[in-house]
Structures are given as structure tokens and as C-alpha cells.
Design a protein around this motif. Structure first.
Motif, PDB file in Angstrom:
ATOM      1  N   VAL A  87       0.847  -1.200   0.000  1.00 49.16           N
ATOM      2  CA  VAL A  87       0.000   0.000   0.000  1.00 49.16           C
ATOM      3  C   VAL A  87       0.880   1.246   0.000  1.00 49.16           C
ATOM      4  O   VAL A  87       0.672   2.182  -0.779  1.00 49.16           O
ATOM      5  N   ALA A  88       1.889   1.242   0.889  1.00 45.28           N
ATOM      6  CA  ALA A  88       2.785   2.393   1.007  1.00 45.28           C
ATOM      7  C   ALA A  88       3.423   2.715  -0.337  1.00 45.28           C
ATOM      8  O   ALA A  88       3.463   3.883  -0.760  1.00 45.28           O
ATOM      9  N   SER A  89       3.892   1.688  -1.009  1.00 44.29           N
ATOM     10  CA  SER A  89       4.582   1.900  -2.271  1.00 44.29           C
ATOM     11  C   SER A  89       3.630   2.427  -3.344  1.00 44.29           C
ATOM     12  O   SER A  89       3.953   3.347  -4.096  1.00 44.29           O
ATOM     13  N   SER A  90       2.436   1.875  -3.374  1.00 40.70           N
ATOM     14  CA  SER A  90       1.482   2.296  -4.388  1.00 40.70           C
ATOM     15  C   SER A  90       1.019   3.737  -4.161  1.00 40.70           C
ATOM     16  O   SER A  90       0.906   4.523  -5.113  1.00 40.70           O
ATOM     17  N   VAL A  91       0.763   4.085  -2.901  1.00 49.20           N
ATOM     18  CA  VAL A  91       0.339   5.461  -2.608  1.00 49.20           C
ATOM     19  C   VAL A  91       1.484   6.428  -2.914  1.00 49.20           C
ATOM     20  O   VAL A  91       1.275   7.511  -3.461  1.00 49.20           O
ATOM     21  N   ALA A  92       2.718   6.015  -2.589  1.00 52.24           N
ATOM     22  CA  ALA A  92       3.876   6.874  -2.872  1.00 52.24           C
ATOM     23  C   ALA A  92       4.025   7.101  -4.375  1.00 52.24           C
ATOM     24  O   ALA A  92       4.344   8.199  -4.826  1.00 52.24           O
ATOM     25  N   ARG A  93       3.751   6.057  -5.138  1.00 54.85           N
ATOM     26  CA  ARG A  93       3.897   6.175  -6.590  1.00 54.85           C
ATOM     27  C   ARG A  93       2.813   7.074  -7.168  1.00 54.85           C
ATOM     28  O   ARG A  93       3.068   7.909  -8.009  1.00 54.85           O
ATOM     29  N   GLN A  94       1.591   6.929  -6.652  1.00 56.11           N
ATOM     30  CA  GLN A  94       0.473   7.604  -7.302  1.00 56.11           C
ATOM     31  C   GLN A  94       0.036   8.909  -6.664  1.00 56.11           C
ATOM     32  O   GLN A  94      -0.515   9.763  -7.339  1.00 56.11           O
ATOM     33  N   GLY A  96       1.567  10.610  -3.261  1.00 52.02           N
ATOM     34  CA  GLY A  96       2.444  11.522  -2.532  1.00 52.02           C
ATOM     35  C   GLY A  96       3.303  10.802  -1.520  1.00 52.02           C
ATOM     36  O   GLY A  96       3.384   9.572  -1.519  1.00 52.02           O
ATOM     37  N   LYS A  97       3.922  11.588  -0.640  1.00 49.66           N
ATOM     38  CA  LYS A  97       4.904  11.028   0.270  1.00 49.66           C
ATOM     39  C   LYS A  97       4.283  10.094   1.308  1.00 49.66           C
ATOM     40  O   LYS A  97       3.223  10.384   1.862  1.00 49.66           O
ATOM     41  N   VAL A  98       4.945   8.978   1.554  1.00 48.45           N
ATOM     42  CA  VAL A  98       4.481   8.012   2.546  1.00 48.45           C
ATOM     43  C   VAL A  98       5.626   7.708   3.514  1.00 48.45           C
ATOM     44  O   VAL A  98       6.761   7.506   3.099  1.00 48.45           O
ATOM     45  N   LEU A  99       5.291   7.715   4.807  1.00 53.24           N
ATOM     46  CA  LEU A  99       6.294   7.381   5.824  1.00 53.24           C
ATOM     47  C   LEU A  99       5.976   6.018   6.421  1.00 53.24           C
ATOM     48  O   LEU A  99       4.867   5.790   6.903  1.00 53.24           O
ATOM     49  N   TYR A 100       6.947   5.112   6.358  1.00 58.92           N
ATOM     50  CA  TYR A 100       6.765   3.784   6.953  1.00 58.92           C
ATOM     51  C   TYR A 100       7.590   3.734   8.230  1.00 58.92           C
ATOM     52  O   TYR A 100       8.815   3.801   8.195  1.00 58.92           O
ATOM     53  N   VAL A 101       6.899   3.650   9.369  1.00 53.99           N
ATOM     54  CA  VAL A 101       7.597   3.594  10.648  1.00 53.99           C
ATOM     55  C   VAL A 101       7.646   2.149  11.101  1.00 53.99           C
ATOM     56  O   VAL A 101       6.605   1.514  11.265  1.00 53.99           O
ATOM     57  N   LEU A 124       8.674   7.041  -0.967  1.00 54.03           N
ATOM     58  CA  LEU A 124       8.439   6.164   0.184  1.00 54.03           C
ATOM     59  C   LEU A 124       9.644   6.263   1.106  1.00 54.03           C
ATOM     60  O   LEU A 124      10.744   5.827   0.777  1.00 54.03           O
ATOM     61  N   ILE A 125       9.436   6.901   2.268  1.00 49.17           N
ATOM     62  CA  ILE A 125      10.536   7.058   3.210  1.00 49.17           C
ATOM     63  C   ILE A 125      10.262   6.185   4.429  1.00 49.17           C
ATOM     64  O   ILE A 125       9.112   5.873   4.729  1.00 49.17           O
ATOM     65  N   ALA A 126      11.334   5.778   5.104  1.00 45.50           N
ATOM     66  CA  ALA A 126      11.149   4.849   6.214  1.00 45.50           C
ATOM     67  C   ALA A 126      12.016   5.241   7.389  1.00 45.50           C
ATOM     68  O   ALA A 126      13.070   5.866   7.230  1.00 45.50           O
ATOM     69  N   VAL A 127      11.549   4.905   8.577  1.00 44.63           N
ATOM     70  CA  VAL A 127      12.343   5.148   9.768  1.00 44.63           C
ATOM     71  C   VAL A 127      12.116   3.998  10.743  1.00 44.63           C
ATOM     72  O   VAL A 127      11.019   3.468  10.847  1.00 44.63           O
ATOM     73  N   SER A 128      13.205   3.594  11.396  1.00 45.93           N
ATOM     74  CA  SER A 128      13.094   2.567  12.418  1.00 45.93           C
ATOM     75  C   SER A 128      13.092   3.283  13.755  1.00 45.93           C
ATOM     76  O   SER A 128      14.132   3.728  14.237  1.00 45.93           O
ATOM     77  N   GLU A 129      11.922   3.449  14.349  1.00 48.42           N
ATOM     78  CA  GLU A 129      11.781   4.277  15.545  1.00 48.42           C
ATOM     79  C   GLU A 129      10.548   3.822  16.320  1.00 48.42           C
ATOM     80  O   GLU A 129       9.575   3.361  15.723  1.00 48.42           O
ATOM     81  N   ALA A 130      10.617   3.949  17.646  1.00 48.32           N
ATOM     82  CA  ALA A 130       9.480   3.513  18.448  1.00 48.32           C
ATOM     83  C   ALA A 130       8.991   4.612  19.402  1.00 48.32           C
ATOM     84  O   ALA A 130       7.949   4.468  20.015  1.00 48.32           O
ATOM     85  N   ASP A 131       9.732   5.708  19.503  1.00 42.23           N
ATOM     86  CA  ASP A 131       9.342   6.797  20.390  1.00 42.23           C
ATOM     87  C   ASP A 131       8.337   7.696  19.665  1.00 42.23           C
ATOM     88  O   ASP A 131       8.673   8.349  18.669  1.00 42.23           O
ATOM     89  N   SER A 132       7.110   7.731  20.140  1.00 43.00           N
ATOM     90  CA  SER A 132       6.059   8.439  19.404  1.00 43.00           C
ATOM     91  C   SER A 132       6.311   9.952  19.333  1.00 43.00           C
ATOM     92  O   SER A 132       5.854  10.616  18.416  1.00 43.00           O
ATOM     93  N   GLU A 142       8.227  16.127   7.716  1.00 43.26           N
ATOM     94  CA  GLU A 142       8.129  15.508   6.390  1.00 43.26           C
ATOM     95  C   GLU A 142       6.774  15.705   5.725  1.00 43.26           C
ATOM     96  O   GLU A 142       6.660  15.618   4.509  1.00 43.26           O
ATOM     97  N   LYS A 143       5.762  15.939   6.543  1.00 45.36           N
ATOM     98  CA  LYS A 143       4.390  16.106   6.043  1.00 45.36           C
ATOM     99  C   LYS A 143       3.982  15.039   5.016  1.00 45.36           C
ATOM    100  O   LYS A 143       3.609  15.355   3.880  1.00 45.36           O
ATOM    101  N   PRO A 144       4.013  13.783   5.425  1.00 49.22           N
ATOM    102  CA  PRO A 144       3.584  12.736   4.479  1.00 49.22           C
ATOM    103  C   PRO A 144       2.055  12.723   4.348  1.00 49.22           C
ATOM    104  O   PRO A 144       1.350  13.293   5.179  1.00 49.22           O
ATOM    105  N   LEU A 145       1.616  12.046   3.302  1.00 47.80           N
ATOM    106  CA  LEU A 145       0.192  11.894   3.049  1.00 47.80           C
ATOM    107  C   LEU A 145      -0.358  10.732   3.877  1.00 47.80           C
ATOM    108  O   LEU A 145      -1.482  10.733   4.334  1.00 47.80           O
ATOM    109  N   LEU A 146       0.531   9.739   4.034  1.00 47.70           N
ATOM    110  CA  LEU A 146       0.133   8.503   4.700  1.00 47.70           C
ATOM    111  C   LEU A 146       1.283   8.044   5.604  1.00 47.70           C
ATOM    112  O   LEU A 146       2.449   8.127   5.221  1.00 47.70           O
TER     113      LEU A 146
END
Ligand code: TYD
Ligand code: MG
Length: 434
Positions: A87-94, A96-101, A124-132, A142-146
């Protein structure tokens, strides 16, 4: 001394300010208290974002609504991360920006998966993080869409002392993501783990806070997956999405009945096909029973996979009491093939026929299906959606179906045998064929 005193003030003041800010933020999305005519309220449904997976869009009621907060639950290994990365990849392609945490995997692992799925996208940008707290800041920058949060059980807020995954943490972090979604018009999808009992780990409050809850179901050992909506503020909860897990990730199954019946043994005692309704979709499923004598001195075993155990027990009791089947001395195993979890009472008669067929070692005509709810007196009760079920049977080449007498209309697309009692049904199903 002075320094220490100041530090103390700052520490207590910190969370208090944050608290004030939070309620302030929430005011924004709760909107002003002035009532407006409903006709003038802006409708955001036209702005839905496609997830790129048609089956998922349909379950959601037409795609993601901007600013929604959703929860996707399921057993470990069922494919939640796979689905959301697609989903992330498809939304990013079509769109806007998507952040995968990810709080579960390293970025390296995530990348490997993305490469395998063909999901690499610039946006499609990603971060390995757990601190909300940190995640909130990243989202603000980053103002992602999703935003995909994988998983809510690994996230935490520092003010709460209990460990990630605890009720307090899950409730608090979900609250943060709710603010982010409603405050910034950002869609947020949370992954939630399911406990052994099948409930979402974490408090019920999670289900109340989100706009929709989807469950990903199936047997981890088979490739068939069903995505079911149990709550949806933007659409019906009757829709299901049907997928197959392949080497390229999840692909929609265009013809689920064919898929489910593809491994059916031909003319084998104990096997029967039932036209099942999953939401509004008819699915042909194979029900298999095996009845064998209980080893001397043992207790008779009862084992089911994929069907409701209560209904199964009831059906066995009716077979014993009304039909005289001596099942007290028999082990009975019952399976719904394909890793489904079947609930409908319309499955009762199929279970009864499968058990009777195995017990008497008589195969059921492979072109004949069975449908009906069984009552305690052995009567066969009407079921819903018969027309759709019969159409699906007809489409897949079935020639006959045993159905409740009261469901007979007279214009069926295939031959139907209307039955009033379990006795009549068994006579027809197990009749010696020419
Ligand atoms: P995953 O999405 O990690 O499950 P979850 O996030 O729900 O725990 O997927 C788990 C399984 O899916 C894993 O055992 C490998 C398998 N898989 C495939 O078969 N094909 C694929 O393309 C991918 C990415 C995973
Ligand atoms: Mg995962």
C-alpha cells in the motif's frame, strides 16, 4: 541546590504543558462548537486515496479517506507488513509522500522486503523508531500523506512508565496517532498484533479510537488470505478482500471459489462442497470429515479446523439423537479447507452430510453441493442469499444443490433438492448414484 530545584520545576512543568497542548490540538479537529447545516459540511469522501489494491479499496468503501486512522490486525506472519508495504509503495507512486515507521524490523530488513516486492519508490521514506514523540516530529517535518505504524505494540510515549505493548502504552500512543491523523489530515494505518484468543492485543479503547478495523485472516501455512472489516466509519462492514500470498507479495484472487476447490479430492467420502457467504460474496468451500472408531478405552475425540465448534457439536448431537448415528464410539475430525474461519449456520447441513458420508463411507456426488441450517429437531431452516450462492455454484459447473425447502423459488439456475429434514437431506446426498 538551586540548580536541582530548577530542574525539578522544569520536569513537572514539561508534561503539564504538553497536556495543555494536546487538548488544544484536539480542539482543532473537534471543530468549533457552532452548529452548521449538514448540507454545508464538506464531504471528503470524493478525495479518497486508492491503496493500489482493488480488494482493499473495496473493503475500505472506496479507498483511504484523508485524515483517517485505521487498524489492521492479524496473527504474526499472516502478511500485515507485506500488505502495508505494498500500500505504502502504491500510494507513494500515485499520490504523494508516505512514511513507513517500523518498530519491529531494521531498515535493512524492510529494504530487502521492499526490493522483493518491487516496492521501491522515491517518495516512500522509512524510519526505524518507536518513540512516538520523535515520530510526531518527523511527521511534522516531512508532512507525508500517509503514515504506516508497524506495529502499535512496539511504540511508546516516554511519560508512561509501563513497557511498550502494555494497555497504558497502546492507549497513549494510539491517542498520539489520532491527533496526528485528525489534526493534520494525514492518514495513519496502525498494525496491531492479535493474541492467541484472536483479540487485538491492547485495550478495546483502540478499536473505539480508530475509524476502521480490518482483520487479516487465513492459515499461515496456506496462501489464501481474507481481509475482513469489523468496523468502518466510512463504509459497510460486509465486504471482504480475498488475496493470495505469493513470492511477489499479496495478489488479489479473482476467482476464489475455483482457488478453494482446486485441491478437492474427487469423489472421496467425507468431502462435500458448501456455498458459503463471506459478507456479500459467495465462496465455494470444501468441508471434510473423517470419522474413525475410537481406540479401545479412549474418549471419543472431536477436532475441528476452520469451523465453529459449537455448531459442529450441535450437528453431531442431532445426527446421534435424530438419525441414530453411533458417534459416541467414534473420533470425528472436521476441516474447512483453505484456512478459512467459517461461522455461518448455513454450513450446518454441509457438516452433517460430511460426517454422515465419512461414517457410512459413501461419497457425495461431486457435482452436488449442500446448503442449510440445522435445527435441534433435525429440521432444515432457511438461509439468506440463496440466489447468489446458487449462481456461484452454477458458474463453477455444479449441477445440483440440496437446499432448505422454504428457500426453493422454482427458477434456480441449477437443479435443487428442497429438503425439510436432515433425514431427507442425507437420503438424497448419500443415495447410491447410477
Ligand atoms: P509479514 O508481512 O511479515 O507478516 P506480518 O507482518 O503479519 O507478521 O509476512 C509474513 C510471511 O509472508 C513471511 O513468512 C514470508 C511471507 N512472504 C511471502 O510469501 N511473499 C512475500 O512476498 C513476502 C514479502 C512475504
Ligand atoms: Mg510484520
Amino acid at each position: 541546590m538551586c540548580g536541582e530545584w530548577n530542574t525539578l520545576v522544569e520536569e513537572t512543568a514539561g508534561p503539564a504543558n504538553k497536556q495543555a497542548g494536546r487538548w488544544g490540538d484536539q480542539q482543532n479537529w473537534v471543530s468549533s462548537s457552532k452548529p452548521v447545516p449538514l448540507t454545508q459540511v464538506e464531504d471528503s469522501s470524493h478525495a479518497r486515496i486508492s491503496t493500489g489494491l482493488e480488494e482493499l479499496d473495496r473493503v475500505l468503501g472506496g479507498g483511504l479517506v484523508p485524515g483517517c486512522l485505521g487498524l489492521i490486525g492479524g496473527d504474526p506472519g499472516i502478511g500485515k507488513s507485506t500488505l502495508l508495504l505494498q500500500v505504502a509503495s502504491s500510494v507513494a507512486r500515485q499520490a504523494g509522500k508516505v512514511l513507513y515507521v517500523t518498530g519491529e524490523e531494521s531498515l535493512g530488513q524492510l529494504k530487502l522486503r521492499a526490493v522483493r516486492l518491487g516496492a521501491m519508490e522515491e517518495r516512500l521514506i522509512a524510519v526505524s523508531e518507536a518513540d512516538s514523540e520523535v515520530i510526531s516530529r518527523i511527521i511534522a517535518e516531512e508532512k507525508p500523506l500517509l503514515v504506516i505504524v508497524d506495529s502499535i505494540q512496539t511504540m511508546y510515549v516516554q511519560e508512561v512508565a509501563s513497557p511498550p505493548g502494555s494497555v497504558a502504552q497502546v492507549r497513549e500512543t494510539a491517542g498520539r496517532f489520532l491527533q496526528i491523523a485528525k489534526g493534520g489530515g494525514i492518514s495513519v494505518l496502525l498494525v496491531g498484533h492479535v493474541t492467541k484468543g484472536g483479540a487485538l492485543a491492547g485495550p478495546k479503547v483502540l478499536e473505539h479510537a480508530v475509524d476502521f478495523v480490518l482483520y487479516f485472516e487465513g492459515d499461515v501455512h496456506t496462501s489464501f488470505r481474507i481481509l475482513r472489516s469489523v468496523k468502518n466509519r466510512f463504509g459497510s462492514t460486509n465486504e471482504v478482500g480475498i488475496f493470495e500470498m505469493t513470492g511477489q507479495g499479496l495478489t488479489p484472487v479473482a476467482n476464489p471459489s475455483e482457488f478453494l476447490l482446486s485441491q478437492r479430492p474427487v469423489d472421496s467420502p467425507g468431502s462435500v462442497v458448501v456455498p458459503y457467504m463471506e459478507g456479500t460474496r459467495p465462496l465455494l468451500v470444501e468441508v471434510q470429515a473423517l470419522v474413525t472408531p475410537t481406540p479401545y478405552g479412549g474418549n471419543p475425540r472431536r477436532q475441528t479446523t476452520g469451523v465453529d465448534y459449537q455448531r459442529f457439536s450441535m450437528v453431531l448431537a442431532v445426527l446421534e439423537k435424530r438419525q441414530g448415528y453411533p458417534l459416541q464410539t467414534q473420533d470425528v475430525f472436521l476441516n474447512a479447507a483453505g484456512g478459512l474461519k467459517l461461522q455461518e449456520p448455513a454450513l450446518d447441513l454441509g457438516m452433517a452430510v460430511a460426517v454422515a458420508s465419512s461414517h457410512s463411507n459413501a461419497g457425495v456426488d461431486p457435482l452436488c453441493a449442500v446448503l442449510g441450517e440445522v435445527g435441534l429437531a433435525g429440521e432444515i431452516r432457511a438461509v439468506r442469499g440463496v440466489e447468489q450462492r446458487l449462481r456461484e455454484l452454477h458458474r463453477l459447473g455444479f449441477e445440483r444443490c440440496i437446499i432448505p425447502k422454504s428457500n426453493v423459488q422454482g427458477n434456480e439456475p441449477l437443479q435443487v433438492h428442497g429438503v425439510r429434514t436432515i433425514q431427507e437431506a442425507l437420503e438424497i446426498a448419500l443415495r447410491k448414484r447410477r
